[in-house]
Design a protein around this motif. Sequence first.
Motif, short mmCIF file in Angstrom:
data_model
loop_
_atom_site.label_atom_id
_atom_site.label_comp_id
_atom_site.label_asym_id
_atom_site.label_seq_id
_atom_site.Cartn_x
_atom_site.Cartn_y
_atom_site.Cartn_z
N ALA A 3 0.83 -1.21 0.00
CA ALA A 3 0.00 0.00 0.00
C ALA A 3 0.86 1.26 0.00
O ALA A 3 0.56 2.23 -0.70
CB ALA A 3 -0.94 0.00 1.20
N PHE A 4 1.95 1.26 0.80
CA PHE A 4 2.86 2.40 0.82
C PHE A 4 3.46 2.63 -0.56
O PHE A 4 3.54 3.76 -1.06
CB PHE A 4 3.99 2.18 1.83
N LEU A 5 3.90 1.53 -1.19
CA LEU A 5 4.53 1.64 -2.51
C LEU A 5 3.51 2.05 -3.58
O LEU A 5 3.83 2.85 -4.46
CB LEU A 5 5.18 0.31 -2.89
N CYS A 6 2.31 1.51 -3.50
CA CYS A 6 1.26 1.90 -4.44
C CYS A 6 0.98 3.39 -4.34
O CYS A 6 0.78 4.08 -5.35
CB CYS A 6 -0.02 1.10 -4.18
N ALA A 7 0.95 3.91 -3.11
CA ALA A 7 0.71 5.34 -2.91
C ALA A 7 1.83 6.16 -3.55
O ALA A 7 1.58 7.20 -4.17
CB ALA A 7 0.60 5.65 -1.43
N ASP A 8 3.07 5.71 -3.39
CA ASP A 8 4.20 6.44 -3.96
C ASP A 8 4.20 6.40 -5.49
O ASP A 8 4.59 7.37 -6.14
CB ASP A 8 5.52 5.85 -3.44
#
Length: 303
Positions: free
Chosen positions: A245-250
């Motif tokens: 989720a963190f990477l998808c947001a970035d």
Amino acid sequence: MNRKRNTNRKDVYQTVTDQIVEAIENGAGEWQMPWHRMGEGLNRPVNIDTGNAYRGINIVALWASAQVRGYGSGTWGTYRQWQNEGCQVRKGEKASTVVFYKEFEVEDTDAQPGETTLEARRVARASSVFNADQVDGYDVDLPEPKDPVQAMTEADAFVANTQAVVRHGGARAYYNHGTDYIQMPDKDRFLGSETSSATESYYGTLLHELVHWTGVKKRCEREFGKRFGDDAYAIEELVAELGAAFLCADLGIAAEPRPDHASYIEHWLNVLKADNRAIFAAASKAAQATDFLTELQRHSEAA
């Protein structure tokens, strides 16, 4: 005095855990976790004063609060920070909790006689923040959505720069610890939904497995057995969920709920309710994994 400090720490952990549990329970019927994001909320939440993105547990806590209360903005700040921007938090608005850590030194009780050694300690403290939707006088500047083709190109480059071995074929996505590779179904086997395209579903799954890839000894050496026992596997899945989720947001990719994780939701809730530091541990390990993967990008660019 020590008793008072410990009580405060428990309150911080419990408040944030309750904030996240509430969001999970509200969306559990549709496997909707607070880290499944789309639209403006796709980005990591940012602070109005510094412009910096929040990290670790605070990302999850603020996503959770935004989901439960229906906030559309990803901008947050304390009461005073909003005042400094010439804005006013509306009367009766309820604050959300984030966590910061204060460092202090104490005498090391294990030091040898005659030696005075100071030991660094960190203590969790709570801070109350408000969303941009809760204040008057703030002009919301919506970020431009990233072009989908650009987002996928960047995601391909991100994964390639890690030098992880990714194989395609079959019907399951998984990370093979024994031979250190990621197995993915072909892209055309993924389906779209109301909130994400089939391609976004593919990349969200790939990033999830990439976070699993970081857990081995030669990378982040992630172990949960001693602390969580039989729950260790579920916690590792939670780390991969959060990290993806963190990477998808970035990267500007919608984080899509994964049907195969529906069985974990009740388990996650039970773990979080039994141990109010479990989500802190998972978010910390997820942040460590994404930091590791981001550092690999820098090494690749410098090569």
